[in-house]
Design a protein around this motif. Structure first.
Motif, PDB file in Angstrom:
ATOM      1  N   GLU A   1     -16.969 -23.712   8.743  1.00  0.00           N
ATOM      2  CA  GLU A   1     -16.566 -25.038   9.238  1.00  0.00           C
ATOM      3  C   GLU A   1     -16.141 -25.949   8.082  1.00  0.00           C
ATOM      4  OE1 GLU A   1     -18.347 -28.644  12.043  1.00  0.00           O
ATOM      5  OE2 GLU A   1     -19.546 -26.868  11.593  1.00  0.00           O
ATOM      6  N   ARG A   2     -16.870 -25.867   6.982  1.00  0.00           N
ATOM      7  CA  ARG A   2     -16.485 -26.669   5.823  1.00  0.00           C
ATOM      8  C   ARG A   2     -15.109 -26.264   5.285  1.00  0.00           C
ATOM      9  NH1 ARG A   2     -22.305 -26.374   2.625  1.00  0.00           N
ATOM     10  NH2 ARG A   2     -23.424 -27.872   3.982  1.00  0.00           N
ATOM     11  N   ALA A   3     -14.860 -24.957   5.219  1.00  0.00           N
ATOM     12  CA  ALA A   3     -13.553 -24.472   4.752  1.00  0.00           C
ATOM     13  C   ALA A   3     -12.443 -24.941   5.685  1.00  0.00           C
ATOM     14  CB  ALA A   3     -13.576 -22.954   4.657  1.00  0.00           C
ATOM     15  N   LEU A   4     -12.709 -24.931   6.999  1.00  0.00           N
ATOM     16  CA  LEU A   4     -11.705 -25.385   7.958  1.00  0.00           C
ATOM     17  C   LEU A   4     -11.405 -26.868   7.784  1.00  0.00           C
ATOM     18  CD1 LEU A   4      -9.934 -24.759  10.401  1.00  0.00           C
ATOM     19  CD2 LEU A   4     -11.925 -25.187  11.865  1.00  0.00           C
ATOM     20  N   ARG A   5     -12.460 -27.636   7.542  1.00  0.00           N
ATOM     21  CA  ARG A   5     -12.251 -29.070   7.337  1.00  0.00           C
ATOM     22  C   ARG A   5     -11.420 -29.326   6.071  1.00  0.00           C
ATOM     23  NH1 ARG A   5     -18.249 -31.580   8.755  1.00  0.00           N
ATOM     24  NH2 ARG A   5     -18.136 -31.225  11.032  1.00  0.00           N
ATOM     25  N   ARG A   6     -11.702 -28.559   5.015  1.00  0.00           N
ATOM     26  CA  ARG A   6     -10.908 -28.720   3.794  1.00  0.00           C
ATOM     27  C   ARG A   6      -9.445 -28.373   4.039  1.00  0.00           C
ATOM     28  NH1 ARG A   6     -15.562 -26.400   1.330  1.00  0.00           N
ATOM     29  NH2 ARG A   6     -14.543 -24.346   1.339  1.00  0.00           N
ATOM     30  N   ALA A   7      -9.210 -27.323   4.815  1.00  0.00           N
ATOM     31  CA  ALA A   7      -7.826 -26.949   5.124  1.00  0.00           C
ATOM     32  C   ALA A   7      -7.136 -28.031   5.941  1.00  0.00           C
ATOM     33  CB  ALA A   7      -7.811 -25.622   5.890  1.00  0.00           C
ATOM     34  N   GLU A   8      -7.859 -28.582   6.917  1.00  0.00           N
ATOM     35  CA  GLU A   8      -7.274 -29.663   7.718  1.00  0.00           C
ATOM     36  C   GLU A   8      -6.959 -30.886   6.855  1.00  0.00           C
ATOM     37  OE1 GLU A   8     -10.150 -30.345  10.726  1.00  0.00           O
ATOM     38  OE2 GLU A   8      -9.410 -28.742  12.048  1.00  0.00           O
ATOM     39  N   THR A   9      -7.851 -31.195   5.949  1.00  0.00           N
ATOM     40  CA  THR A   9      -7.605 -32.340   5.057  1.00  0.00           C
ATOM     41  C   THR A   9      -6.377 -32.095   4.202  1.00  0.00           C
ATOM     42  OG1 THR A   9      -9.965 -32.821   4.997  1.00  0.00           O
ATOM     43  CG2 THR A   9      -8.614 -33.772   3.256  1.00  0.00           C
ATOM     44  N   THR A  10      -6.236 -30.894   3.658  1.00  0.00           N
ATOM     45  CA  THR A  10      -5.069 -30.558   2.834  1.00  0.00           C
ATOM     46  C   THR A  10      -3.784 -30.668   3.640  1.00  0.00           C
ATOM     47  OG1 THR A  10      -6.445 -29.066   1.513  1.00  0.00           O
ATOM     48  CG2 THR A  10      -4.050 -28.775   1.390  1.00  0.00           C
ATOM     49  N   ILE A  11      -3.804 -30.174   4.867  1.00  0.00           N
ATOM     50  CA  ILE A  11      -2.619 -30.251   5.722  1.00  0.00           C
ATOM     51  C   ILE A  11      -2.239 -31.694   6.002  1.00  0.00           C
ATOM     52  CG2 ILE A  11      -1.751 -29.732   8.028  1.00  0.00           C
ATOM     53  CD1 ILE A  11      -3.368 -27.141   7.920  1.00  0.00           C
ATOM     54  N   SER A  12      -3.282 -32.507   6.257  1.00  0.00           N
ATOM     55  CA  SER A  12      -3.010 -33.922   6.526  1.00  0.00           C
ATOM     56  C   SER A  12      -2.389 -34.612   5.312  1.00  0.00           C
ATOM     57  CB  SER A  12      -4.310 -34.628   6.930  1.00  0.00           C
ATOM     58  OG  SER A  12      -4.833 -34.072   8.108  1.00  0.00           O
TER      59      SER A  12
END
Length: 607
Positions: A552-563
């Motif tokens: 979940e943490r990795a997914l959040r980091r990916a979402e932040t990068t995309i944003s």
């Protein structure tokens, strides 16, 4: 003093009778069990018999060929037994006529219940002396003695010295010098009274209602006997199902057998002694009938009492058929859909050897995979030899589990051949059923073994099949469990009960306690296995949660990068450049579809 239901000419009241007390046993065995079978063998037709103390009324029915006098202290018991006996004396041994002698005296309830508390107390030795005086020269005495260090006391949750019920006014221990405490002391007392001990049987699982009588001398000598192993395990496993005990009595009895101490650990003994025919020579031999090595109550469904006799060529089966109307000798099962019992099969020699289950348990405890593989290979090969050309096994071999097979070197044989399958079963199912029963006992019994603790019963059955050289799968094991449920259901279950039983057998887990009676040791071991399993599951849950958290943490980091990337200037410029190309591509595809739609009809007309 008699009642309307008691024949006045059969009851004698010399004084000392107990008017408001009963000694008759509450628990009774069909046809009197092994005790009645032994008494019937010892008493010749027409003999005069004295039954000293309270006995099961079924015992009197088995002695209908003799003239029986009952010596009791309870008047209600005298009324209850007067119709079965030729004469009843109430009040204790002091009331016996001095001029009466008997061919056989049976005191299978011990000597304490013979005395009345309302009369003169003679003590154990005094009662023995009086009974010996009533025994004619050449006569026989069958006497019971309780063991103060018996298996029943060792496994009982309530100590014997804490009893406070009405029948506990005579509680004997090893410090009570008035009573003999072992077989050697009993032989000394009998010899001092002028008797010659000739045989002794160990009574299991309870001395008051024994379902197995085993020759004590043979128990000492034949410690590895598969017959004794199976009989002791069956008697003790079935004799303590109604109460929780301290430890498994069946395991304790089998361990005592292989240590050569099964006779010493018996709850009690039945000793046969003779009064010499020649008083001047107490060593004069007395003619004895063929004395059995073992007498076993078959239980429900019962076909009578099994006896084992010692012949010139070894031990041989015998059968004393049931005569009670409620226990027919033929067709003991209400249903014979899966299995039945053939009484005629109990007529040959008893196979020698050690019980396969015990050998497998011993090898598993020692982590001896080589021995396990050899034993299981031999078992599977023997079963394969019993199969027909279609690969199916019929008769006794189809029900030959590890608890009914003896091993003598390289030879395997069915111990009790009377249990038979109605229809032939596939050889793999027969093997899987035998291995499943062993696996269930191994895991639920808490035995140490060399395999992974995460294996369930079916999984361990598959592993055992591999050791035996057979590739068993779970569907085959499931079919074997269904067969086990059908065979077990013959003990009185209806169709619904059979389905429920099959469901329970499928659900047997390594964390469960053994089926049947429970002991504190087994319950504690089951609790430890459950705690271990819960600890493993908790660790697995924590690992899974940690993994999910990291993902979940990795997914959040990916979402932040995309944003972040989607809001940059370069992203916007690139999107402006790509958008016209996407629109042009879509327009080209649409134009192609329209052109295709216009040209298709013209091509069809030209053709």
């Amino acid at each position: 003093m008699t009642t309307e239901t008691a024949p006045a000419d059969r009851i004698t009241l010399p004084g000392g009778e107990m008017l408001a007390w009963s000694d008759l046993p509450q628990e009774r065995l069909a046809n009197g069990g092994p005790l009645a079978a032994l008494a019937a063998r010892l008493v010749p037709p027409g003999a005069r018999v004295l039954l000293a103390g309270p006995h099961d009324p079924a015992l009197l029915d088995q002695l209908a060929h003799a003239e029986v006098t009952c010596l009791l202290r309870s008047h209600p018991d005298a009324v209850a037994l007067a119709h079965r006996a030729a004469h009843v004396v109430v009040g204790g041994p002091a009331g016996l006529p001095d001029d009466e002698t008997y061919d056989v005296v049976i005191a299978a309830a011990g000597l304490d219940p013979v005395e009345s508390v309302e009369g003169t107390r003679l003590g154990w030795d005094g009662v023995l002396t009086r009974l010996v005086a009533a025994l004619r020269p050449g006569g026989a005495l069958l006497l019971r003695l309780d063991n103060p260090l018996g298996l029943n006391r060792l496994v009982d949750t309530t100590p014997w010295y804490a009893r406070r019920d009405d029948s506990a006014w005579m509680i004997g221990g090893v410090l009570d010098r008035a009573h003999p405490a072992n077989r050697d002391q009993l032989r000394e007392r009998l010899g001092a009274a002028g008797l010659r001990p000739t045989a002794c049987w160990a009574a299991y699982p309870e001395v008051s209602t024994p379902t197995a009588l085993l020759d004590a001398d043979h128990l000492d000598r034949d410690a590895g006997s598969g017959l004794f192993d199976a009989v002791l395990h069956g008697a003790c496993a079935g004799g303590f199902t109604s109460a929780t005990v301290l430890q498994d009595p069946a395991r304790l009895a089998v361990d005592a057998l292989h240590a050569g101490r099964a006779a010493d650990l018996a709850p009690g003994w039945l000793t046969l002694a003779h009064r010499p025919a020649d008083a001047t020579d107490p060593t004069t031999p007395t003619a004895d009938p063929d004395l059995p090595v073992a007498l076993v109550q078959t239980g429900r469904p019962g076909i009578g009492v099994l006896e084992v006799l010692h012949g010139p060529s070894g031990w041989r089966w015998g059968l004393i058929p049931a005569t009670d109307a409620t226990t027919p000798a033929a067709a003991p099962f209400a249903s014979r859909e899966a299995a039945y019992r053939d009484a005629d099969a109990l007529s040959g020699p008893v196979p020698s050897g050690r019980l396969l289950r015990t050998l497998l348990l011993d090898a598993a405890l020692r982590r001896d995979l080589a021995t396990l593989r050899a034993l299981l290979h031999g078992y599977a090969g023997w079963l394969a030899d019993q199969a027909d050309t279609d690969g199916r096994i019929a008769g006794a071999a189809a029900l030959a589990g590890t608890d009914n097979v003896v091993v003598d070197g390289e030879r395997y044989a069915v111990l009790d051949p009377s249990w038979r399958a109605t229809a032939a079963l596939p050889a793999d199912v027969v093997l899987a059923r035998g291995l499943w029963r062993f696996a269930a006992g191994l895991l639920t019994g808490g035995y140490a073994h060399p395999w992974s603790s995460t294996l369930d019963v079916a999984g361990l059955t598959v592993v055992l099949g591999g050791l035996a050289g057979h590739d068993l799968d779970r569907p085959t094991v499931s079919e074997a469990v269904e067969a086990e449920a059908a065979i077990t259901a013959l003990h009185g279950l209806d169709a619904g009960g059979t389905v429920d039983l099959a469901t329970e057998l499928h659900a047997v887990a390594p964390t469960d306690p053994p089926v049947g009676g429970h002991s504190y040791q087994q319950l504690r071991e089951a609790w430890l296995r459950q705690r271990e399993e819960l600890t493993r599951l908790a660790a697995l849950t924590a690992w899974t949660e940690e993994l999910l958290t990291s993902r979940e943490r990795a997914l959040r980091r990916a979402e932040t990068t995309i944003s972040l990337l989607s809001g940059s200037l370069s992203y916007r410029v690139g999107r402006l450049a790509i958008t016209p190309a996407r629109l042009a591509k879509r327009g080209a595809r649409a134009a192609k579809r329209r052109a295709t739609a216009v040209l298709a009809p013209k091509q069809e007309e030209q053709q």
